[in-house]
Scaffold this motif. Sequence first.
Motif, PDB file in Angstrom:
ATOM      1  N   SER A   1       2.199  -1.193  -2.627  1.00 51.24           N
ATOM      2  CA  SER A   1       1.012  -1.598  -2.827  1.00 51.24           C
ATOM      3  C   SER A   1       0.518  -2.868  -2.093  1.00 51.24           C
TER       4      SER A   1
ATOM      5  N   LYS B   1      -3.821   8.701  -0.063  1.00 46.42           N
ATOM      6  CA  LYS B   1      -4.062   7.635   0.632  1.00 46.42           C
ATOM      7  C   LYS B   1      -4.297   7.764   2.143  1.00 46.42           C
TER       8      LYS B   1
ATOM      9  N   ASP C   1      -1.226  -1.850   0.904  1.00 44.85           N
ATOM     10  CA  ASP C   1      -2.389  -1.423   0.763  1.00 44.85           C
ATOM     11  C   ASP C   1      -3.250  -2.600   0.818  1.00 44.85           C
TER      12      ASP C   1
ATOM     13  N   SER D   1      -6.033  -3.066   3.697  1.00 43.03           N
ATOM     14  CA  SER D   1      -7.486  -3.195   3.151  1.00 43.03           C
ATOM     15  C   SER D   1      -8.069  -4.466   3.886  1.00 43.03           C
TER      16      SER D   1
ATOM     17  N   LEU E   1      -8.111   0.425   0.426  1.00 44.82           N
ATOM     18  CA  LEU E   1      -6.987   1.144  -0.459  1.00 44.82           C
ATOM     19  C   LEU E   1      -6.880   0.537  -1.698  1.00 44.82           C
ATOM     20  N   ASN E   2      -7.325  -0.834  -1.791  1.00 40.81           N
ATOM     21  CA  ASN E   2      -6.759  -1.391  -3.143  1.00 40.81           C
ATOM     22  C   ASN E   2      -7.414  -1.390  -4.416  1.00 40.81           C
TER      23      ASN E   2
ATOM     24  N   GLU F   1      -8.146   6.968   3.297  1.00 35.66           N
ATOM     25  CA  GLU F   1      -8.241   5.933   4.254  1.00 35.66           C
ATOM     26  C   GLU F   1      -9.367   5.621   5.308  1.00 35.66           C
TER      27      GLU F   1
END
Lengths: 277, 277
Positions: free
Chosen positions: B51, A156, B54, B58, A166-167, A160
């Motif tokens: 998550s 990650k 994340d 994001s 990231l999702n 990034e």
Amino acid sequence: MKETLYTIGEMAKLANVSIKALRYYDKIDLFKPAYVDSDTNYRYYKDSQLSQLDLIKSLKYIGTPLEEVKKAREMSPSGLLDFITDQEKLIQMQMDNLMKVQQNIETVKKRMERRLQTPSLREVFLWEEEETTIIEMAAHNLKPNNLTNASYSMLKKAVEPISGFLNTGFGAIFPYEKYIHIEDIYYDKIFAPVLSNQMISSLPADMEAEKIHAGTYVYIADVYHPERYICNYHKLMKFIEDNQMTVTSDVYELFGALSYSPDQQEELIIELKVRVS
Amino acid sequence: MKETLYTIGEMAKLANVSIKALRYYDKIDLFKPAYVDSDTNYRYYKDSQLSQLDLIKSLKYIGTPLEEVKKAREMSPSGLLDFITDQEKLIQMQMDNLMKVQQNIETVKKRMERRLQTPSLREVFLWEEEETTIIEMAAHNLKPNNLTNASYSMLKKAVEPISGFLNTGFGAIFPYEKYIHIEDIYYDKIFAPVLSNQMISSLPADMEAEKIHAGTYVYIADVYHPERYICNYHKLMKFIEDNQMTVTSDVYELFGALSYSPDQQEELIIELKVRVS
């Protein structure tokens, strides 16, 4: 031009700025009153100062930080022209950046849409896939049962700055073989997909940019549950054998969060796929 | 996935965010630790919470305010897709806005460059002018000797939302006649040029959008000094008469600041021009 003195209230009204802003500009030495009454501490501004406020407001409009505005004040007309040209470049950079964000959002949406379109869970189907760029690294004894979100921490960190986003899920790769139990599966690689196809440089030494190639994939998706994992894998194998397909890739496992709510139990959607010909 | 607990320091490292950010997210109820030790007040996070971070990162990347991120967390996958589509529109608006700023900077630069190219002061010359959009209003007894920056306060307020940029000068309009003394000149109109040619709507009742038409202009520029004003005007007249030109417009007077430095005396560059055929 006639010279006149104005109170801070008059000046604020004339220049269409707030009294608060004028006080702040005074405090940070950006724009000071021409005269302060030593008895009352009242500020007085000269009419000719209004043009200074024009410059401040104009540069603020194009996003110049106030510290830079201070420098711009002292410039000659041609210096100011160069300065504005530099500001223009900054705006171009902002636009380039927003354009990249826009492209990344498009890709994320496409991937989210695809996931929403998954015909049904726990059923095998065929899917035409576009090429995806991934960053991969060795899995070091990771397997379905001991994988954690933390396993992806290094990946990650590398993804990034490339993607921002990231999702879009994370994945693992293992050879296509006849596994009996989930314990038999050891990942070769773990990976994170990236959004843009831009050149990926300066990755850490233990990572590599790779492609998941375009093509026809045999595909099964499920909400992750350790008990059902191997069963889904066996369905995938059976489909391939029944249809006498030739497998031309490793198994790609991709999972993503189904819910981000802090009040809900973590739910992961997990996809298994291999390319066939 | 294996569940594990992490300290705030471990979590920060794994998620590539600062401990400070995690503390802040906790404070604003955006992202709270799974467990807080009641004796030590230490925060502990679950692996599955990664998550959630994340998603937060994001959405932060695409410029979503943290308050909106809170709402997004609770959304279904298809709700999240709609949400991201809305964010995309906001980015498009930012880009449109930056593009407008860019166009305005281009126009300002062109005008600044033109001013820098003025061949020499106190000399008459001919100049091909592009069309300029202006906002004008009645001058109400204003004349060269009693005009102040404050006279333009209402015009600036009207132009600001259209152009953003204010420092491209201001002007006045009066009939082309044989004036002997500066006191004889009364302005008909005062005006502010605007940068874009976009539709101008919702002006105050006493203002109007007008054009300074394209064409050949007889032109003289000087650093403003009340003593020299009429002398420059007479030079302009003499040039027109000597060359037997026909004047096809009023006189446009345009002035702009030469320096914005708070330490310098106000200097204005003043231009007088009429269109000829």
